[in-house]
Design an enzyme around this catalytic site. Sequence first.
Site, PDB file in Angstrom:
ATOM      1  N   ARG A  86       0.851  -1.186   0.000  1.00 34.82           N
ATOM      2  CA  ARG A  86       0.000   0.000   0.000  1.00 34.82           C
ATOM      3  C   ARG A  86       0.888   1.238   0.000  1.00 34.82           C
ATOM      4  O   ARG A  86       1.726   1.395   0.884  1.00 34.82           O
ATOM      5  CB  ARG A  86      -0.916   0.006   1.221  1.00 34.82           C
ATOM      6  CG  ARG A  86      -1.717   1.270   1.308  1.00 34.82           C
ATOM      7  CD  ARG A  86      -2.679   1.347   2.481  1.00 34.82           C
ATOM      8  NE  ARG A  86      -3.233   2.688   2.473  1.00 34.82           N
ATOM      9  CZ  ARG A  86      -3.229   3.521   3.500  1.00 34.82           C
ATOM     10  NH1 ARG A  86      -2.793   3.150   4.671  1.00 34.82           N
ATOM     11  NH2 ARG A  86      -3.706   4.738   3.369  1.00 34.82           N
ATOM     12  N   HIS A 107      -2.852  11.123   0.605  1.00 33.60           N
ATOM     13  CA  HIS A 107      -2.366  10.927   1.973  1.00 33.60           C
ATOM     14  C   HIS A 107      -1.768  12.263   2.444  1.00 33.60           C
ATOM     15  O   HIS A 107      -0.578  12.370   2.704  1.00 33.60           O
ATOM     16  CB  HIS A 107      -1.364   9.773   2.019  1.00 33.60           C
ATOM     17  CG  HIS A 107      -1.172   9.156   3.379  1.00 33.60           C
ATOM     18  ND1 HIS A 107      -1.349   7.815   3.631  1.00 33.60           N
ATOM     19  CD2 HIS A 107      -0.807   9.700   4.575  1.00 33.60           C
ATOM     20  CE1 HIS A 107      -1.088   7.556   4.916  1.00 33.60           C
ATOM     21  NE2 HIS A 107      -0.760   8.690   5.506  1.00 33.60           N
ATOM     22  N   ASN A 116      -7.706   1.996   9.463  1.00 33.36           N
ATOM     23  CA  ASN A 116      -6.390   2.242  10.058  1.00 33.36           C
ATOM     24  C   ASN A 116      -6.584   2.276  11.561  1.00 33.36           C
ATOM     25  O   ASN A 116      -7.405   3.057  12.053  1.00 33.36           O
ATOM     26  CB  ASN A 116      -5.831   3.609   9.643  1.00 33.36           C
ATOM     27  CG  ASN A 116      -5.392   3.656   8.195  1.00 33.36           C
ATOM     28  OD1 ASN A 116      -5.436   2.656   7.478  1.00 33.36           O
ATOM     29  ND2 ASN A 116      -4.964   4.829   7.764  1.00 33.36           N
ATOM     30  N   TYR A 141      -4.521   1.745  15.576  1.00 33.03           N
ATOM     31  CA  TYR A 141      -3.255   1.575  16.281  1.00 33.03           C
ATOM     32  C   TYR A 141      -3.407   1.175  17.737  1.00 33.03           C
ATOM     33  O   TYR A 141      -2.584   0.475  18.273  1.00 33.03           O
ATOM     34  CB  TYR A 141      -2.435   2.885  16.201  1.00 33.03           C
ATOM     35  CG  TYR A 141      -1.848   3.112  14.824  1.00 33.03           C
ATOM     36  CD1 TYR A 141      -2.624   3.640  13.791  1.00 33.03           C
ATOM     37  CD2 TYR A 141      -0.535   2.771  14.555  1.00 33.03           C
ATOM     38  CE1 TYR A 141      -2.084   3.814  12.519  1.00 33.03           C
ATOM     39  CE2 TYR A 141       0.013   2.946  13.283  1.00 33.03           C
ATOM     40  CZ  TYR A 141      -0.774   3.468  12.280  1.00 33.03           C
ATOM     41  OH  TYR A 141      -0.241   3.625  11.028  1.00 33.03           O
ATOM     42  N   GLU A 192      -3.789  -0.060   7.875  1.00 28.89           N
ATOM     43  CA  GLU A 192      -2.652   0.382   8.695  1.00 28.89           C
ATOM     44  C   GLU A 192      -2.801  -0.161  10.105  1.00 28.89           C
ATOM     45  O   GLU A 192      -3.910  -0.185  10.649  1.00 28.89           O
ATOM     46  CB  GLU A 192      -2.584   1.917   8.827  1.00 28.89           C
ATOM     47  CG  GLU A 192      -1.861   2.603   7.713  1.00 28.89           C
ATOM     48  CD  GLU A 192      -1.782   4.112   7.922  1.00 28.89           C
ATOM     49  OE1 GLU A 192      -1.591   4.567   9.071  1.00 28.89           O
ATOM     50  OE2 GLU A 192      -1.926   4.839   6.928  1.00 28.89           O
TER      51      GLU A 192
END
Length: 504
Positions: free
Chosen positions: A83, A129, A329, A331, A395
């Site tokens: 990606r 992005h 995405n 985290y 992500e």
Amino acid sequence: TDASLAKLVKKLPKDFLAGFATAAFQIEGSTDKGGRGPSIWDGFSRIPGKTLDGGNGDVATDSYRLWRQDIALLKNYGVRAYRFSLSWSRIIPLGGRNDPVNPEGIKFYSDFIDALLEAKITPFVTLYHWDLPQALHDRYGGWLNKEEITKDFTNYAKVCFQHFGDRVKHWLTLNEPWCVAVLGYGRGVFAPGRSSDRVRSPDPVNPETVHPLLRTGGDSKTEPYIVAHSLLISHAHAVKLYRDEFKHFQKGEIGITLNGDYYMPYDDDPANATAGQRALDFHIGWYADPVYLGHYPEYMKEVLGDRLPTFTPEEIALVHGSSDFYGMNTYTTCLAKNGGDDEFQGNTIYTFTRPDGTDLGCQAQCGWLQAYAPGFRLLLNYLYKRYKLPIYVTENGFACKGENDITVEEAVNDTDRINYFKGNTQALLDAIADGVEIKSYFPWSFLDNFEWADGYGTRFGVTYVNYQTQERTPKKSSAFLMKVRLYSPFIIGLCLLLEGGGSR
Ligand code: GBH
């Protein structure tokens, strides 16, 4: 154990895309080469004080020049997919629909895509992005100007579909619109750095010549919502164009990818459960609810009143259903407590400290990130249940604490990152067992790179980058991902070699 994890990984669907993710501005460098025009991040990152270590994007990991080497390494890692994002300013240096297309930019990405395919790596391409062409910001206020930016973004998308769509079958329009709106126009910590906070915000340049939308340095109470609205509508127009004019013969899929962490109630106080939901609404629902459900979250309408723009019937018809999948995405997980006056957090207080005083997980270099795998599984379930589409995890990653302050020999022993991936791989498999349809896993990131406002001191890569020499050294986390067979290493035994201790 790693072996039992590998057995489970083997059961992933045949077309599961395991790879790594990056973004153009964080790796390419060569900002003045190949006919590229300036982006808003070029100038912003050069302003002293905007990045933690004064780093900017001028060189980054030098991937504009070292891309063949990068692809060779990806191939050695055995990834199925990669990606990456396209730099709008390389493709259309001034950005607009009447501005010239740059053949050198087209050729760069075209060659890059060919080389990926040659290496049997599936390209997964993000159009935006965060690196808006500077000219569009100056000309009409960029994302503040819905009418103009929608047309220019759609034209840019069209140029990309025309030139690359024969080979690219996986498109993402925007990466993390929340960050663009809140960090760029609310908190002012990302380009273009607009905010009501006068210390952060650049002084308005000559008010006589500047576009009227830019006469003040920003307004955190209104601009993020205006920008978010333009982002959603621009995304939707690009998707409509793809579906109307390209999809029938290019046969790819297209969607958006959103940032979003999980917010768990701090304890069993019902007020904290409501707070957790508010945080999810403000981070994820703000974008996902319009795209997948057809309206902004009720809670946002309530608190924001007429600061939240309304969709015309035509607009919402366009936005609703404008993603073929859920792009995720994520985290971390935070504990949510009722209270506080941070609007962008849904008036919720976040903490990593449990009521008993212990930490939720292992602390990363960045204050906002702790490892908590059960939260990943919960979030996957939450998103699948609410939005009912297959999920691409685009992500997920970890920056080990202090990794920049040690030698490369020490840094390759990235145990905290390995534990993070171990936990999250297991959580991903558990979520699949729960019934969640998951189609990809792209750890962030392939390389250490320019970590936006944090500069170069925060390292997210599974590959160590020496910024003096640009030498790449695989960290043990890359060997771990090969060992559990998320990737199938091209060179048999490479993972064993790496395990021997970060050899080059
Ligand atoms: C991703 O964002 C980006 O897509 C990627 O480019 C980046 O390199 C990667 O994360 C690692 O950071 O404390 O208020 O400033 C992740 C989502 C949302 C995480 C904002 C950091 C900080 C909020 N990010 N969050 S604040």
